[in-house]
Design a protein around this motif. Structure first.
Motif, PDB file in Angstrom:
ATOM      1  N   GLY A  80       0.836  -1.186   0.000  1.00  0.00           N
ATOM      2  CA  GLY A  80       0.000   0.000   0.000  1.00  0.00           C
ATOM      3  C   GLY A  80       0.873   1.237   0.000  1.00  0.00           C
ATOM      4  N   PHE A  81       0.449   2.250  -0.726  1.00  0.00           N
ATOM      5  CA  PHE A  81       1.172   3.519  -0.704  1.00  0.00           C
ATOM      6  C   PHE A  81       0.210   4.606  -1.144  1.00  0.00           C
ATOM      7  CE2 PHE A  81       1.846   1.532  -4.819  1.00  0.00           C
ATOM      8  CZ  PHE A  81       1.611   2.545  -5.740  1.00  0.00           C
ATOM      9  N   SER A  82       0.593   5.866  -0.917  1.00  0.00           N
ATOM     10  CA  SER A  82      -0.256   6.956  -1.386  1.00  0.00           C
ATOM     11  C   SER A  82       0.569   7.922  -2.210  1.00  0.00           C
ATOM     12  CB  SER A  82      -0.919   7.675  -0.210  1.00  0.00           C
ATOM     13  OG  SER A  82       0.056   8.314   0.569  1.00  0.00           O
ATOM     14  N   LEU A  83      -0.126   8.616  -3.088  1.00  0.00           N
ATOM     15  CA  LEU A  83       0.528   9.542  -4.007  1.00  0.00           C
ATOM     16  C   LEU A  83      -0.511  10.571  -4.429  1.00  0.00           C
ATOM     17  CD1 LEU A  83       3.362   9.655  -5.353  1.00  0.00           C
ATOM     18  CD2 LEU A  83       2.406   8.384  -7.270  1.00  0.00           C
ATOM     19  N   ASN A  84      -0.182  11.857  -4.268  1.00  0.00           N
ATOM     20  CA  ASN A  84      -1.043  12.941  -4.742  1.00  0.00           C
ATOM     21  C   ASN A  84      -2.476  12.841  -4.208  1.00  0.00           C
ATOM     22  OD1 ASN A  84       1.181  13.738  -6.317  1.00  0.00           O
ATOM     23  ND2 ASN A  84       0.533  12.384  -7.977  1.00  0.00           N
ATOM     24  N   GLY A  85      -2.617  12.432  -2.958  1.00  0.00           N
ATOM     25  CA  GLY A  85      -3.943  12.421  -2.352  1.00  0.00           C
ATOM     26  C   GLY A  85      -4.779  11.180  -2.626  1.00  0.00           C
ATOM     27  N   TYR A  86      -4.220  10.203  -3.325  1.00  0.00           N
ATOM     28  CA  TYR A  86      -4.920   8.941  -3.567  1.00  0.00           C
ATOM     29  C   TYR A  86      -4.143   7.799  -2.891  1.00  0.00           C
ATOM     30  CZ  TYR A  86      -7.535  11.443  -7.157  1.00  0.00           C
ATOM     31  OH  TYR A  86      -8.336  12.333  -7.817  1.00  0.00           O
ATOM     32  N   GLY A  87      -4.878   6.747  -2.528  1.00  0.00           N
ATOM     33  CA  GLY A  87      -4.230   5.567  -1.975  1.00  0.00           C
ATOM     34  C   GLY A  87      -4.170   4.461  -3.016  1.00  0.00           C
ATOM     35  N   TYR A  88      -3.167   3.606  -2.896  1.00  0.00           N
ATOM     36  CA  TYR A  88      -3.021   2.506  -3.856  1.00  0.00           C
ATOM     37  C   TYR A  88      -2.778   1.195  -3.126  1.00  0.00           C
ATOM     38  CZ  TYR A  88      -2.664   6.290  -7.145  1.00  0.00           C
ATOM     39  OH  TYR A  88      -2.940   7.410  -7.871  1.00  0.00           O
ATOM     40  N   ILE A  89      -3.428   0.149  -3.610  1.00  0.00           N
ATOM     41  CA  ILE A  89      -3.134  -1.209  -3.174  1.00  0.00           C
ATOM     42  C   ILE A  89      -2.689  -1.971  -4.412  1.00  0.00           C
ATOM     43  CG2 ILE A  89      -4.180  -3.372  -2.403  1.00  0.00           C
ATOM     44  CD1 ILE A  89      -5.673  -1.781  -0.300  1.00  0.00           C
ATOM     45  N   ALA A  90      -1.480  -2.550  -4.339  1.00  0.00           N
ATOM     46  CA  ALA A  90      -0.885  -3.151  -5.532  1.00  0.00           C
ATOM     47  C   ALA A  90      -0.359  -4.544  -5.223  1.00  0.00           C
ATOM     48  CB  ALA A  90       0.253  -2.272  -6.048  1.00  0.00           C
ATOM     49  N   CYS A  91      -0.395  -5.380  -6.249  1.00  0.00           N
ATOM     50  CA  CYS A  91       0.218  -6.708  -6.214  1.00  0.00           C
ATOM     51  C   CYS A  91      -0.370  -7.536  -5.073  1.00  0.00           C
ATOM     52  CB  CYS A  91       1.738  -6.601  -6.150  1.00  0.00           C
ATOM     53  SG  CYS A  91       2.399  -5.633  -7.514  1.00  0.00           S
ATOM     54  N   GLY A  92       0.437  -8.391  -4.447  1.00  0.00           N
ATOM     55  CA  GLY A  92      -0.081  -9.289  -3.427  1.00  0.00           C
ATOM     56  C   GLY A  92      -0.535 -10.604  -4.021  1.00  0.00           C
ATOM     57  N   GLU A  93      -1.359 -11.327  -3.259  1.00  0.00           N
ATOM     58  CA  GLU A  93      -1.823 -12.616  -3.776  1.00  0.00           C
ATOM     59  C   GLU A  93      -3.287 -12.836  -3.436  1.00  0.00           C
ATOM     60  OE1 GLU A  93      -2.561 -15.859  -2.328  1.00  0.00           O
ATOM     61  OE2 GLU A  93      -2.662 -15.014  -0.314  1.00  0.00           O
ATOM     62  N   ILE A  94      -4.010 -13.389  -4.378  1.00  0.00           N
ATOM     63  CA  ILE A  94      -5.338 -13.928  -4.136  1.00  0.00           C
ATOM     64  C   ILE A  94      -5.437 -15.202  -4.957  1.00  0.00           C
ATOM     65  CG2 ILE A  94      -6.340 -12.279  -5.814  1.00  0.00           C
ATOM     66  CD1 ILE A  94      -8.929 -12.611  -3.869  1.00  0.00           C
ATOM     67  N   ASN A  95      -5.318 -16.334  -4.269  1.00  0.00           N
ATOM     68  CA  ASN A  95      -5.227 -17.636  -4.926  1.00  0.00           C
ATOM     69  C   ASN A  95      -4.135 -17.623  -5.996  1.00  0.00           C
ATOM     70  OD1 ASN A  95      -7.499 -18.433  -3.361  1.00  0.00           O
ATOM     71  ND2 ASN A  95      -8.818 -17.416  -4.862  1.00  0.00           N
ATOM     72  N   GLY A  96      -2.997 -17.048  -5.667  1.00  0.00           N
ATOM     73  CA  GLY A  96      -1.886 -16.890  -6.617  1.00  0.00           C
ATOM     74  C   GLY A  96      -1.483 -15.437  -6.672  1.00  0.00           C
ATOM     75  N   SER A 150      -0.577 -11.663  -7.807  1.00  0.00           N
ATOM     76  CA  SER A 150      -1.383 -10.719  -8.586  1.00  0.00           C
ATOM     77  C   SER A 150      -0.535  -9.546  -9.067  1.00  0.00           C
ATOM     78  CB  SER A 150      -2.521 -10.189  -7.717  1.00  0.00           C
ATOM     79  OG  SER A 150      -3.183  -9.122  -8.352  1.00  0.00           O
ATOM     80  N   THR A 151      -0.938  -8.924 -10.172  1.00  0.00           N
ATOM     81  CA  THR A 151      -0.308  -7.677 -10.624  1.00  0.00           C
ATOM     82  C   THR A 151      -1.279  -6.508 -10.561  1.00  0.00           C
ATOM     83  OG1 THR A 151      -0.963  -8.094 -12.907  1.00  0.00           O
ATOM     84  CG2 THR A 151       1.238  -8.815 -12.264  1.00  0.00           C
ATOM     85  N   SER A 152      -2.495  -6.729 -10.092  1.00  0.00           N
ATOM     86  CA  SER A 152      -3.489  -5.663 -10.239  1.00  0.00           C
ATOM     87  C   SER A 152      -3.266  -4.547  -9.228  1.00  0.00           C
ATOM     88  CB  SER A 152      -4.902  -6.232 -10.146  1.00  0.00           C
ATOM     89  OG  SER A 152      -5.194  -6.642  -8.847  1.00  0.00           O
ATOM     90  N   VAL A 153      -3.704  -3.356  -9.603  1.00  0.00           N
ATOM     91  CA  VAL A 153      -3.481  -2.136  -8.842  1.00  0.00           C
ATOM     92  C   VAL A 153      -4.800  -1.385  -8.734  1.00  0.00           C
ATOM     93  CG1 VAL A 153      -2.212   0.046  -8.738  1.00  0.00           C
ATOM     94  CG2 VAL A 153      -1.143  -1.962  -9.768  1.00  0.00           C
ATOM     95  N   TRP A 154      -5.194  -1.011  -7.511  1.00  0.00           N
ATOM     96  CA  TRP A 154      -6.439  -0.280  -7.300  1.00  0.00           C
ATOM     97  C   TRP A 154      -6.155   1.044  -6.628  1.00  0.00           C
ATOM     98  CZ3 TRP A 154     -11.365  -1.661  -8.895  1.00  0.00           C
ATOM     99  CH2 TRP A 154     -11.438  -2.932  -9.512  1.00  0.00           C
ATOM    100  N   GLU A 155      -6.894   2.059  -7.061  1.00  0.00           N
ATOM    101  CA  GLU A 155      -6.712   3.420  -6.547  1.00  0.00           C
ATOM    102  C   GLU A 155      -7.916   3.811  -5.706  1.00  0.00           C
ATOM    103  OE1 GLU A 155      -5.257   7.060  -8.999  1.00  0.00           O
ATOM    104  OE2 GLU A 155      -7.442   7.087  -9.078  1.00  0.00           O
ATOM    105  N   TYR A 156      -7.645   4.323  -4.500  1.00  0.00           N
ATOM    106  CA  TYR A 156      -8.707   4.729  -3.585  1.00  0.00           C
ATOM    107  C   TYR A 156      -8.804   6.251  -3.538  1.00  0.00           C
ATOM    108  CZ  TYR A 156     -11.385   5.335   0.705  1.00  0.00           C
ATOM    109  OH  TYR A 156     -12.336   5.695   1.625  1.00  0.00           O
ATOM    110  N   ASP A 157     -10.013   6.763  -3.713  1.00  0.00           N
ATOM    111  CA  ASP A 157     -10.253   8.191  -3.618  1.00  0.00           C
ATOM    112  C   ASP A 157     -10.949   8.466  -2.281  1.00  0.00           C
ATOM    113  OD1 ASP A 157     -11.008  10.801  -3.730  1.00  0.00           O
ATOM    114  OD2 ASP A 157     -11.879  10.698  -5.740  1.00  0.00           O
TER     115      ASP A 157
END
Lengths: 113, 332
Positions: free
Chosen positions: B250-266, B268-275
């Protein structure tokens, strides 16, 4: 005409292969061929080293690694010994880090340090 | 006749290549998200996962971890401006992975974790100005790994994780001026391990993680001014959300939060942005390196990097910079 169509087939086939090949495989091949080199740098009254892979600076070490404090190598030879060990490790694709034990075995630290 | 054979070969090849080209284009358009990743540095030959770290100014600090054979105690800095690494003083505790890292007022902290045999409860502080480590107070009552930690208003906070027998939900507060840990109450979420946090405008957001094989979907905001937790919209609220996972960064940049990579049944490369203004999530361009879990993220106010970590049995060793507002460019 037969020759022309053969050439065309070869050209199209080559293009297909080019498209099909993952682009990463080319950069990986280049990466493995890149030379690892080290450079001794002056840091105040002492010395440190840099490790370069091709044109990319990978490690810049102004102070003796692994130990507390900001202590430079006393001589260029000391820095060179450690830089050579890291270069060797990189070429063997092993961990490019230095342990206190290795610094002792290279006579850069004494055991009581 | 031979000519006809050649022409049919030629045509079939052209059809195959054109189809392949159209297919690759359409896939790009289907998954179009904003965000671009650029490979910045190769931490060559030093694959490691389960590291711990923190960012102070323009320097990312990371250390400990596991390389597939050994638990590590070496410690490195990544210079964000200069794009190079330096090896710093060894972490003085036992070599470990799944520890936590955080920084309070310019000093780093690494503690807890797993040494291959036991969960751990010891903590150490790193002073970047002198390149020295010093042991600080342990959390005497509980050892654990795969916890989360963050700092706010000059205090450290540590919670969740796995103690060797159970997943946990309790939180602890570290006061560096008195070098003491005290238990905090008020986190209403489930017990879990391998969760993720990020900080936006002084609020800490906590989510993801896993417990008893279940990926958790609750999402929380912690306000350090009154030390209260507020439940936010669940991570599976929208049908197209695919945020639940463990071992993410998890990290934040320019007022948004990000959750990246990790694993879900293997992995992952996906990245989600939180406003935080809308309490909503948006998918970004997938991490362009290989999928990975137990990675490390460095972020200061203007730049963010994600790298290292492992994917299945393959250890990875590169670091990518994330540009959330850039168009995806597959050539870089």
């Amino acid at each position: 005409m037969i020759k022309f169509s053969r050439i065309l087939v070869i050209v199209v086939f080559t293009i297909c292969i080019w498209i099909a090949l993952p682009k990463d495989s080319f950069s990986d091949m280049n990466h493995k061929r890149l030379p690892v080199r080290s450079k001794i740098i002056e840091v105040g009254q002492g010395y440190g080293y840099e490790i370069w892979i091709g044109e990319k600076l990978l490690v810049k070490q102004e102070f003796i690694p692994a130990i507390n404090g900001e202590i430079t190598f006393k001589t260029p030879e000391e820095a060179r010994k450690v830089a050579n060990l890291i270069t060797k490790k990189l070429l063997e694709r092993s961990n490019p880090e230095i342990s206190v034990e290795e610094l002792v075995s290279l006579n850069i630290l004494t055991l009581k340090h | 006749m031979r000519k006809a054979v050649h022409y049919s070969k030629l045509i079939s090849l052209m059809v195959v290549s054109t189809t392949a080209f159209i297919f690759s284009c359409s896939t790009d358009e289907d998954e179009e998200s904003l965000g671009n990743w650029i490979n910045r540095s190769v931490f060559d030959g030093s694959p490691r996962s389960g590291m711990s770290g923190f960012t102070i100014g323009n320097i990312g600090y990371m250390g400990v971890g596991y390389d597939g054979d050994d638990y590590l105690n070496s410690f490195w800095t990544y210079d964000i401006e200069g794009d190079f690494w330096s090896q710093k003083a060894d972490f003085p505790g036992s070599a470990r992975n799944a520890a936590v890292g955080f920084q309070i007022d310019g000093k780093g902290y690494i503690g807890s974790g797993y040494d291959g045999v036991d969960e751990l409860n010891d903590f150490y502080t790193y002073d970047p100005s002198s390149n020295t480590w010093t042991q600080v107070a342990s959390i005497e009552s509980t050892k654990r790994r795969s916890a989360v930690a963050f700092s706010a208003n000059g205090f450290g906070y540590f919670g969740t994780g796995y103690d060797g027998e159970n997943d946990r939900k309790d939180f602890w507060k570290y006061d560096p001026s008195s070098d003491t840990w005290t238990e905090q109450v008020g986190f209403g979420g489930n017990k879990r391990r391998s969760a993720t946090t990020f900080t936006i405008n002084g609020l800490i957001y906590l989510g993801t993680g896993i417990s008893n094989g279940i990926y958790l979907n609750d999402f929380w905001a912690f306000d350090p001014s009154n030390e209260s937790w507020t439940k936010k919209t669940d991570l599976d609220e929208e049908g197209n959300y695919n945020i639940e996972r463990s071992r993410a960064v998890g990290f934040s940049l320019n007022g948004y939060g990000y959750i990246a990579c990790g694993e879900i049944n293997g992995a992952s490369t996906s990245v989600w942005e939180y406003d935080p203004a809308t309490d909503m999530w948006e998918a970004k361009t997938n991490f362009e390196g290989s999928s990975r879990q137990d990675a490390v993220a460095f972020a200061n106010t203007t730049r963010a990097f994600v790298g290292l970590g492992r994917s299945g049995s393959l250890y990875l060793d590169d670091l990518d910079e994330f540009f959330p507002l850039a168009e995806y460019d597959e050539e870089d």
